[in-house]
Scaffold this motif. Structure first.
Motif: not given
Length: 154
Positions: A6-13, A27-45
């Motif tokens: 769903v998301a990658q942290n390329r900067k970490a490498r 551990v995610l809530t119901g709306t969080e897992i739906k956002s994750v499935r939509d790919g709305k995750v940012n791992l940069k920070e």
């Protein structure tokens, strides 16, 4: 069914030497897992820390679900990671003694159902290390390009 990243942290490498990687549940809530499935995750920070014997993911932004009404989640809240106790204790000793850091490399859906985080035990790169990595990558790319060109000419 295969895993879907769903998301990658390329900067970490680029910024860290990766010593070890781990798979953890999150551990995610119901709306969080739906956002994750939509790919709305940012791992940069994002990073992970151990608090009261538990592993927590901090600074990862999961956008609010568009159709979530007032049940929506806080985008930058700390999220608990699921890992075996003995692994957490082993990580805690490494992080405390050697000055290493825990950084999320990717978030993916395992078998299309469960959200997992690929967590890495990392050591920071200095500026000259980053330059060495870039030079090594460029040299490798040039060699591959020369081989392809030679194969075309034959």
């Amino acid at each position: 069914m295969t895993d879907r990243t769903v998301a990658q942290n390329r900067k970490a490498r680029h910024d860290y030497f990766i010593l070890e990687t781990f798979e953890c549940g999150i551990v995610l809530t119901g709306t969080e897992i739906k956002s994750v499935r939509d790919g709305k995750v940012n791992l940069k920070e994002g990073y992970a820390l151990i608090r009261n014997g538990e592993l927590w993911l901090v600074g990862v932004h999961i956008s609010p679900y568009e159709k979530g009404s007032y049940y929506n989640h806080e985008p930058l809240r700390d999220r608990k990671l699921l890992m075996r106790k003995n692994e957490i204790l082993r990580l805690f000793s490494k992080v405390r003694e050697k000055g290493l850091t825990l950084v999320p490399l990717s978030v993916y859906l395992k078998e299309g159902r469960r959200a997992k985080v690929e967590l890495a035990l990392v050591k920071g790169k200095l500026l000259h290390d980053k330059r060495d990595s870039i030079a090594e990558r460029d040299a490798k790319r040039d060699m591959e390009r020369a081989v392809r060109q030679r194969n075309r000419d034959d």
